[in-house]
Design a protein around this motif. Structure first.
Motif, PDB file in Angstrom:
ATOM      1  N   THR A 159     -45.972  93.083 -28.940  1.00 46.31           N
ATOM      2  CA  THR A 159     -46.540  92.886 -27.440  1.00 46.31           C
ATOM      3  C   THR A 159     -46.814  93.492 -25.845  1.00 46.31           C
ATOM      4  O   THR A 159     -45.153  93.706 -26.134  1.00 46.31           O
ATOM      5  CB  THR A 159     -46.542  91.379 -27.430  1.00 46.31           C
ATOM      6  OG1 THR A 159     -46.715  89.745 -28.109  1.00 46.31           O
ATOM      7  CG2 THR A 159     -46.291  90.953 -25.855  1.00 46.31           C
ATOM      8  N   ARG A 195     -56.053  82.019 -35.848  1.00 48.71           N
ATOM      9  CA  ARG A 195     -55.769  83.197 -35.461  1.00 48.71           C
ATOM     10  C   ARG A 195     -55.556  83.991 -36.939  1.00 48.71           C
ATOM     11  O   ARG A 195     -55.349  83.538 -37.393  1.00 48.71           O
ATOM     12  CB  ARG A 195     -54.757  83.718 -34.943  1.00 48.71           C
ATOM     13  CG  ARG A 195     -54.457  82.892 -33.173  1.00 48.71           C
ATOM     14  CD  ARG A 195     -53.569  83.313 -32.947  1.00 48.71           C
ATOM     15  NE  ARG A 195     -53.404  84.304 -32.321  1.00 48.71           N
ATOM     16  CZ  ARG A 195     -52.633  85.367 -32.214  1.00 48.71           C
ATOM     17  NH1 ARG A 195     -51.652  85.346 -33.077  1.00 48.71           N
ATOM     18  NH2 ARG A 195     -53.177  86.602 -31.872  1.00 48.71           N
ATOM     19  N   HIS A 198     -56.363  87.668 -38.643  1.00 47.91           N
ATOM     20  CA  HIS A 198     -56.015  89.267 -37.970  1.00 47.91           C
ATOM     21  C   HIS A 198     -56.861  90.276 -39.070  1.00 47.91           C
ATOM     22  O   HIS A 198     -56.145  89.663 -40.553  1.00 47.91           O
ATOM     23  CB  HIS A 198     -54.064  88.933 -38.814  1.00 47.91           C
ATOM     24  CG  HIS A 198     -53.427  88.731 -36.836  1.00 47.91           C
ATOM     25  ND1 HIS A 198     -53.229  87.355 -37.248  1.00 47.91           N
ATOM     26  CD2 HIS A 198     -52.634  89.251 -35.910  1.00 47.91           C
ATOM     27  CE1 HIS A 198     -52.075  87.302 -36.174  1.00 47.91           C
ATOM     28  NE2 HIS A 198     -52.224  88.257 -35.150  1.00 47.91           N
ATOM     29  N   LEU A 221     -58.479  93.573 -35.298  1.00 47.34           N
ATOM     30  CA  LEU A 221     -58.952  92.681 -34.875  1.00 47.34           C
ATOM     31  C   LEU A 221     -58.009  91.746 -35.073  1.00 47.34           C
ATOM     32  O   LEU A 221     -58.231  91.479 -36.213  1.00 47.34           O
ATOM     33  CB  LEU A 221     -60.156  92.529 -35.144  1.00 47.34           C
ATOM     34  CG  LEU A 221     -61.681  94.264 -34.712  1.00 47.34           C
ATOM     35  CD1 LEU A 221     -62.460  93.490 -35.183  1.00 47.34           C
ATOM     36  CD2 LEU A 221     -60.963  94.448 -33.871  1.00 47.34           C
ATOM     37  N   ALA A 225     -60.189  89.029 -30.153  1.00 49.94           N
ATOM     38  CA  ALA A 225     -58.984  90.011 -28.740  1.00 49.94           C
ATOM     39  C   ALA A 225     -57.904  89.621 -29.349  1.00 49.94           C
ATOM     40  O   ALA A 225     -57.730  88.195 -29.666  1.00 49.94           O
ATOM     41  CB  ALA A 225     -59.588  89.350 -27.209  1.00 49.94           C
ATOM     42  N   PRO A 226     -56.858  90.395 -29.062  1.00 49.30           N
ATOM     43  CA  PRO A 226     -57.244  91.520 -28.329  1.00 49.30           C
ATOM     44  C   PRO A 226     -57.596  92.511 -29.696  1.00 49.30           C
ATOM     45  O   PRO A 226     -58.297  92.339 -31.597  1.00 49.30           O
ATOM     46  CB  PRO A 226     -55.660  91.925 -28.538  1.00 49.30           C
ATOM     47  CG  PRO A 226     -55.113  92.063 -29.076  1.00 49.30           C
ATOM     48  CD  PRO A 226     -55.563  90.478 -29.651  1.00 49.30           C
ATOM     49  N   SER A 227     -58.053  93.483 -29.313  1.00 48.76           N
ATOM     50  CA  SER A 227     -58.108  95.240 -30.954  1.00 48.76           C
ATOM     51  C   SER A 227     -57.251  95.453 -30.537  1.00 48.76           C
ATOM     52  O   SER A 227     -57.150  95.878 -29.092  1.00 48.76           O
ATOM     53  CB  SER A 227     -59.858  95.857 -29.749  1.00 48.76           C
ATOM     54  OG  SER A 227     -59.723  96.889 -30.652  1.00 48.76           O
ATOM     55  N   CYS A 228     -56.849  96.395 -31.321  1.00 47.04           N
ATOM     56  CA  CYS A 228     -55.463  97.310 -31.859  1.00 47.04           C
ATOM     57  C   CYS A 228     -55.727  98.156 -32.487  1.00 47.04           C
ATOM     58  O   CYS A 228     -56.449  98.227 -32.903  1.00 47.04           O
ATOM     59  CB  CYS A 228     -54.070  96.430 -31.539  1.00 47.04           C
ATOM     60  SG  CYS A 228     -54.539  94.622 -30.966  1.00 47.04           S
ATOM     61  N   HIS A 266     -52.837  97.646 -28.284  1.00 45.64           N
ATOM     62  CA  HIS A 266     -53.341  97.156 -27.614  1.00 45.64           C
ATOM     63  C   HIS A 266     -54.407  98.282 -26.315  1.00 45.64           C
ATOM     64  O   HIS A 266     -54.492  98.563 -25.778  1.00 45.64           O
ATOM     65  CB  HIS A 266     -53.059  96.036 -26.473  1.00 45.64           C
ATOM     66  CG  HIS A 266     -51.943  94.893 -27.013  1.00 45.64           C
ATOM     67  ND1 HIS A 266     -52.809  93.902 -27.904  1.00 45.64           N
ATOM     68  CD2 HIS A 266     -51.653  94.781 -28.383  1.00 45.64           C
ATOM     69  CE1 HIS A 266     -51.792  92.982 -28.373  1.00 45.64           C
ATOM     70  NE2 HIS A 266     -50.812  93.677 -28.437  1.00 45.64           N
ATOM     71  N   ASP A 267     -56.147  97.855 -27.177  1.00 44.86           N
ATOM     72  CA  ASP A 267     -57.066  99.083 -26.886  1.00 44.86           C
ATOM     73  C   ASP A 267     -57.370  98.911 -25.057  1.00 44.86           C
ATOM     74  O   ASP A 267     -57.721  99.460 -24.517  1.00 44.86           O
ATOM     75  CB  ASP A 267     -58.599  98.544 -27.553  1.00 44.86           C
ATOM     76  CG  ASP A 267     -58.189  99.041 -28.960  1.00 44.86           C
ATOM     77  OD1 ASP A 267     -57.862 100.152 -29.006  1.00 44.86           O
ATOM     78  OD2 ASP A 267     -59.096  98.685 -29.582  1.00 44.86           O
ATOM     79  N   GLN A 268     -57.697  97.786 -24.398  1.00 44.57           N
ATOM     80  CA  GLN A 268     -57.028  97.141 -23.467  1.00 44.57           C
ATOM     81  C   GLN A 268     -56.255  97.998 -22.488  1.00 44.57           C
ATOM     82  O   GLN A 268     -56.767  97.754 -21.169  1.00 44.57           O
ATOM     83  CB  GLN A 268     -57.350  95.262 -22.871  1.00 44.57           C
ATOM     84  CG  GLN A 268     -55.588  95.063 -23.448  1.00 44.57           C
ATOM     85  CD  GLN A 268     -55.589  94.562 -24.524  1.00 44.57           C
ATOM     86  OE1 GLN A 268     -56.182  94.691 -25.247  1.00 44.57           O
ATOM     87  NE2 GLN A 268     -54.609  93.714 -24.484  1.00 44.57           N
TER      88      GLN A 268
END
Length: 143
Positions: free
Chosen positions: A46, A76, A78, A100, A113-116, A139-141
């Protein structure tokens, strides 16, 4: 570099390891998930939080993280893909893959979300099975 046959076997073994590991996480079997790490492992998942260390620390960290979903009927999933393995001279394996996280709520549409990018160091345990020495999730963002 291993031969193509042994590399193919290693690749398949890592994929199976990830499949079981992610299912444990998605089913919130957090102690079982923590057992897929070495006793002295490090797990950074995180942004803005210190990595969890040791199996007990990883399980405790994930229990704390998942408290946010206690009153949220969410599923969720993964999804790991595009796995790139690099066997190392010391016997460890560096793995880089895309992840993802797909979140679905009752009656809702899946939200991705998120894309990692996940960077692992994989080692063999005493029984010959795979364990994570470390995992870093980027995390891509936040690029």
């Amino acid at each position: 570099m291993p031969t193509s046959t042994s590399f193919a076997e290693l690749y398949t073994e890592v994929q199976q390891f990830y499949a079981r590991q992610m299912r444990q996480l998605d089913e919130r079997k957090l102690e079982a998930y923590a057992e897929t790490f070495t006793e002295d492992a490090e797990f950074g998942h995180t942004p803005g939080r210190e990595p969890a260390r040791t199996r007990a620390g990883i399980a405790a960290d994930l229990h704390e993280f998942h408290k946010r979903f206690e009153n949220d009927p969410v599923q969720r999933r993964h999804w790991f893909n595009m796995i790139d393995l690099e066997p190392q001279d010391d016997g460890s394996i560096r793995s880089t893959c895309y992840a993802l996280v797909i979140t679905t709520r009752p009656g809702g549409k899946p939200d991705i979300a998120p894309s990692c990018v996940v960077r692992d160091v994989i080692v063999r345990g005493e029984d010959g099975g795979l364990l994570l020495r470390s995992r870093t999730v980027e995390h891509d963002q936040l690029f």
